[in-house]
Write a protein that holds these residues in place. Structure first.
Motif, short mmCIF file in Angstrom:
data_model
loop_
_atom_site.label_atom_id
_atom_site.label_comp_id
_atom_site.label_asym_id
_atom_site.label_seq_id
_atom_site.Cartn_x
_atom_site.Cartn_y
_atom_site.Cartn_z
N PRO A 17 0.85 -1.21 -0.17
CA PRO A 17 -0.09 0.13 -0.05
C PRO A 17 0.83 1.18 -0.02
CG PRO A 17 -0.93 -1.45 1.55
CD PRO A 17 0.35 -2.02 1.04
N LEU A 18 1.98 1.44 0.81
CA LEU A 18 2.90 2.47 0.85
C LEU A 18 3.51 2.68 -0.60
CD1 LEU A 18 3.82 4.52 2.57
CD2 LEU A 18 5.88 3.03 3.11
N HIS A 19 4.05 1.60 -1.31
CA HIS A 19 4.65 1.68 -2.54
C HIS A 19 3.33 2.20 -3.79
CE1 HIS A 19 7.90 -1.54 -1.45
NE2 HIS A 19 7.96 -0.41 -0.81
N ALA A 20 2.14 1.74 -3.62
CA ALA A 20 1.33 2.22 -4.37
C ALA A 20 0.97 3.69 -4.17
CB ALA A 20 0.14 1.40 -4.25
N ALA A 21 1.10 3.93 -2.87
CA ALA A 21 0.60 5.42 -2.75
C ALA A 21 1.73 6.37 -3.35
CB ALA A 21 0.31 5.53 -0.96
N ALA A 22 3.03 5.97 -2.92
CA ALA A 22 4.31 6.82 -3.30
C ALA A 22 4.49 6.70 -4.89
CB ALA A 22 5.43 6.12 -2.77
N ALA A 23 4.09 5.49 -5.53
CA ALA A 23 4.20 5.74 -7.22
C ALA A 23 2.96 6.53 -7.72
CB ALA A 23 3.94 4.35 -7.59
N ALA A 24 1.74 6.26 -7.11
CA ALA A 24 0.75 7.33 -7.39
C ALA A 24 1.02 8.87 -7.21
CB ALA A 24 -0.46 6.98 -6.68
N LEU A 73 -6.22 8.84 -14.19
CA LEU A 73 -5.19 7.97 -14.66
C LEU A 73 -4.01 7.56 -14.26
CD1 LEU A 73 -5.04 5.86 -17.37
CD2 LEU A 73 -4.12 7.72 -18.61
N LEU A 74 -3.27 8.76 -13.86
CA LEU A 74 -2.02 8.42 -13.28
C LEU A 74 -1.98 7.85 -11.74
CD1 LEU A 74 -0.48 11.93 -14.30
CD2 LEU A 74 0.24 9.80 -15.04
N VAL A 75 -2.98 8.28 -11.12
CA VAL A 75 -3.06 7.46 -9.77
C VAL A 75 -3.30 6.02 -9.94
CG1 VAL A 75 -4.90 7.14 -7.67
CG2 VAL A 75 -4.17 9.69 -8.45
N LEU A 76 -4.16 5.68 -10.92
CA LEU A 76 -4.52 4.24 -11.27
C LEU A 76 -3.24 3.59 -11.84
CD1 LEU A 76 -8.08 4.46 -13.20
CD2 LEU A 76 -7.49 3.62 -10.60
N LEU A 77 -2.49 3.95 -12.60
CA LEU A 77 -1.24 3.62 -13.20
C LEU A 77 -0.25 3.47 -12.00
CD1 LEU A 77 -1.02 5.36 -16.56
CD2 LEU A 77 -1.56 3.11 -16.15
N GLY A 78 0.04 4.52 -11.27
CA GLY A 78 0.96 4.44 -10.20
C GLY A 78 0.58 3.21 -9.06
N SER A 79 -0.78 3.18 -8.66
CA SER A 79 -1.11 2.38 -7.81
C SER A 79 -0.69 0.88 -8.28
CB SER A 79 -2.57 2.51 -7.40
OG SER A 79 -2.55 3.94 -6.71
N THR A 80 -1.18 0.76 -9.56
CA THR A 80 -1.01 -0.71 -9.97
C THR A 80 0.38 -1.11 -10.01
OG1 THR A 80 -3.03 -0.34 -11.36
CG2 THR A 80 -1.64 -2.30 -11.85
N ALA A 81 1.24 -0.20 -10.55
CA ALA A 81 2.65 -0.35 -10.51
C ALA A 81 3.37 -0.60 -9.25
CB ALA A 81 3.47 0.66 -11.56
N GLY A 82 2.78 0.49 -8.26
CA GLY A 82 3.32 0.21 -6.87
C GLY A 82 2.86 -0.92 -6.11
N TRP A 83 1.90 -1.56 -6.52
CA TRP A 83 1.30 -2.91 -5.80
C TRP A 83 2.07 -3.95 -6.26
CZ3 TRP A 83 -2.10 -2.13 -1.89
CH2 TRP A 83 -2.70 -3.29 -1.33
N ARG A 84 2.63 -3.92 -7.43
CA ARG A 84 3.26 -5.27 -8.05
C ARG A 84 4.59 -5.57 -7.04
NH1 ARG A 84 2.73 -4.19 -14.40
NH2 ARG A 84 0.48 -4.68 -14.68
#
Length: 334
Positions: A120-127, A322-333
């Motif tokens: 969750p922290l990585h997803a928030a940071a990426a977004a 869109l950027l929040v979704l992309l960042g959250s997806t990338a950070g969650w992986r």
């Protein structure tokens, strides 16, 4: 090589757009994309350096970027405190302080995410990083094109010089910000008068609830005190904002000369948004900017940038989502 070819195409599109009309927001974005493509091309050339130099450059660039963000954030916080002391605690005066704190918070979030194994922290940071990058890119486009547009010499064969109002001090006095606009407008009138027929000065600004007279009347009095002929001034005293300044002044000028040309005078931080509004209102003229106090400029620029973002709510909201979704997806992986 591909990045440099892309930059050339973007610069060509920028040149075409600027030739059609300098007062287009798309020009700023195209120029920003061209610069970004050149930067990407230069980064790609790092592979050509000796291994040690390439590694040093690759390590130095992220550190330099972080230091730059921290430095800008600290300066904005300091400027925000100055704004609060000089201008009071109105919400608009909080913009530099809030922007600086947001920059420091972003650095803190990224630093924390790099050290804690939390999806969750990585997803928030990426977004947050993607959204911040998007906003920073648009702000740099705005600043760069504003600086470029603001340095263009004003035409010398206009029919009118239109000075936009900016509020009054103590209900009836022209403040320094407005005086700078009027001084530039009067200088343009005098410069053209030395070479041919002088333009008519148009002063634009209505009466606010806390003002004893209209801004236009106060501006006309200021111009008279500077020696400008009273019969060479038109007053537009109904407007409440920039869009009305331009629309109502356009009606006055067309009554005098249907096929007129003008120069619009505002403050330097307000030039690009005024130019966009003038294009939208059908005002046939370019915009020039008067100087602004250094301590006031950062907050004023952020206010103008925010107003431009709000002028395109669907586009910017969609991009952020869109950027929040992309960042959250990338950070969650993993």
């Amino acid at each position: 090589m591909v990045a440099f070819l892309l930059a050339a195409v973007l610069l060509a599109l920028f040149a075409i757009g600027a030739a059609r009309d300098l007062r287009r927001l798309g020009n700023a974005v195209l120029l920003g994309l061209a610069v970004a493509a050149v930067a990407a091309g230069l980064l790609g050339e790092l592979d050509r350096l000796p291994p040690g130099a390439a590694r040093a450059a690759a390590d130095a660039l992220p550190a330099a970027a972080v230091l730059a963000v921290v430095a800008v954030a600290v300066l904005l916080v300091g400027n925000g405190l100055v704004m609060l002391r000089r201008e009071g605690g109105r919400p608009v005066n909080l913009l530099p302080l809030l922007a600086g704190l947001a920059g420091l918070a972003l650095i803190g979030l990224l630093w924390t995410a790099a050290r804690i194994d939390s999806k969750p922290l990585h997803a928030a940071a990426a977004a947050a990083l993607l959204v911040a990058g998007h906003l920073a890119f648009l702000l740099l486009c705005f600043l760069g094109y504003s600086a470029l547009y603001g340095r263009l010499p004003p035409p010398r064969d206009v029919d009118f010089v239109l000075a936009l109002g900016a509020g009054l001090d103590e209900g009836d006095r022209v403040p320094p910000l407005l005086a700078a606009r009027l001084d530039l407008a009067l200088a343009l009138c005098r410069a053209q008068a030395e070479q041919g027929p002088p333009p008519v000065l148009v002063v634009s600004g209505g009466k606010g609830g806390d003002e004893q007279l209209s801004e236009a009347e106060a501006m006309a009095r200021y111009a008279a005190e500077q020696g400008h002929p009273a019969d060479a001034v038109l007053r537009e005293d109904r407007s409440r904002n920039t869009e009305e300044n331009l629309r109502f002044s356009d009606l006055l000028m067309r009554e005098q000369r249907p096929e007129y040309r003008c120069t619009v005078v505002t403050s330097n931080f307000h030039v690009l948004r005024t130019a966009l509004a003038a294009r939208h209102a059908g005002v046939p003229g370019q915009v020039v900017g008067a100087p602004t106090a250094g301590w006031y400029w950062p907050g004023a620029v952020l206010r103008e940038f925010g107003a431009l973002l709000l002028a395109y709510p669907r586009t910017n909201a969609g991009a952020v989502l869109l950027l929040v979704l992309l960042g959250s997806t990338a950070g969650w992986r993993p």
